[in-house]
Design an enzyme around this catalytic site. Sequence first.
Site, short mmCIF file in Angstrom:
data_model
loop_
_atom_site.label_atom_id
_atom_site.label_comp_id
_atom_site.label_asym_id
_atom_site.label_seq_id
_atom_site.Cartn_x
_atom_site.Cartn_y
_atom_site.Cartn_z
N GLY A 64 -34.08 59.51 51.61
CA GLY A 64 -33.91 58.31 52.43
C GLY A 64 -35.18 57.92 53.16
O GLY A 64 -35.53 56.73 53.22
N GLU A 65 -35.89 58.89 53.71
CA GLU A 65 -37.13 58.60 54.42
C GLU A 65 -38.18 58.05 53.47
O GLU A 65 -38.91 57.11 53.80
CB GLU A 65 -37.64 59.87 55.10
N SER A 66 -38.27 58.65 52.28
CA SER A 66 -39.27 58.21 51.31
C SER A 66 -39.02 56.78 50.87
O SER A 66 -39.94 55.94 50.85
CB SER A 66 -39.26 59.14 50.10
N SER A 68 -37.43 54.52 52.38
CA SER A 68 -37.47 53.56 53.49
C SER A 68 -38.86 52.96 53.68
O SER A 68 -38.99 51.88 54.27
CB SER A 68 -37.02 54.24 54.79
#
Length: 427
Positions: A64-66, A68
């Site tokens: 998810g962080e990547s 985003s």
Amino acid sequence: MRTPLAYRAYVGLTALAVPFAAWVVTRKLRRAGLPTHRAHEPLGHATVPREDGPLIWFHAASVGESLSVLALITRMGVALPAAHFLITSGTPTSAKLIAQRMPSRCVHQFAPIDAPGPLKRFLKHWRPDAALFVESEMWPQMLRRTRARGARMALVNARLSERSVAAWAKRPRLAAYILDVFDLILTQNDAMAQAMVRMHAPVPRVARGQNLKGFAGPLPTDADTQFEARAALGARPIWVAASTHPGEEEIVLAAHQRLRATYPDAHLILVPRHPERGQEVVQRIADTCLPFTRRTRGEAPGGAVYLADTLGELGDWFALTETVFLGGSLKPIGGHNPFEVAQSGATVLSGNHVSAFAETYAAMEAAGAARLVSGAEDLATRIAALWADDAARARAVAAAKGFAEAETGKLDTIAARLIKVLELDRD
């Protein structure tokens, strides 16, 4: 700023632990099918050359962080046509999904272990002009050594758990020493901005930003997959329960049983957060005696339930319906990203445990783009109401799309601010 004793001790311990950490990390990557040369990237061994010109490094841990930050990289790339981008992450899954959606002039590597040797090799090769760390990625040596090489730095989409904030607050000298590396700290909300100040971040450099997960863009889809699913399901009413966790499938299936009392041909596409739990979820479905088919067996949607226990196909399932329930929210997990659902053209249903996206859900509820439910009966009632009222469903879908479009429009402002603070606009 004087180096805290705790940091010096940490450096010494990580140097001693490198052989064991290297064995664990490379073994994990090899087991996931990565070739040997890529499995050694966490030791600082680059597998692609550094291009000439400015290099901007983004580091994110999870999928998810990547994902985003990919839209942010795209916008910065438009403003900085001579720049190249490096994105690092820690999991094979994130690497696979990043590769599918990576912008131009961007490469992926696995993040170096937070130890002297791997970091020295990594930084010597890549020589980043700027480094942006995402959410909670605050590895002490990675931050201090990157700063020591002269890179401008930012923490974006900052979000730490209450436990992490409390732990850092107990070590004020170490926290101040680590957070001092950042030229800008953009938090997801006001509460996190205040938490950063309590952690001794430099007050003038802390500001509220936006949740970057709202800018990730629509999930990828495959026309053939959708065609086959639509052909198999016809005009049956469909809903998706995505990113479910242990203890949630039982609630979702109970809601589906209630729905089928009114809509006998109702179909549920069940997508567990971790596909490796597929066999466990099969047992939960079998307990209900509902007929089902399974994606990893190569079967098409059918029966009462379709178990979509694969990665990278969520966009296809979202595209089949206007009604999506997001898991991680019926249990105290914190919820999952509702923007992906809104961007796909569906209204969002979620449990009440959405602390990780509290402000987002509050805004979406106010706009009529999302609804929170308390259990199986409430979930079934909400879905039945949407299916029974075409006008109400259309309003909810339009509200979700409108919310996602409004958020996306803020991305250029964030990109411009980062470019200025990180001094990337210099001739």
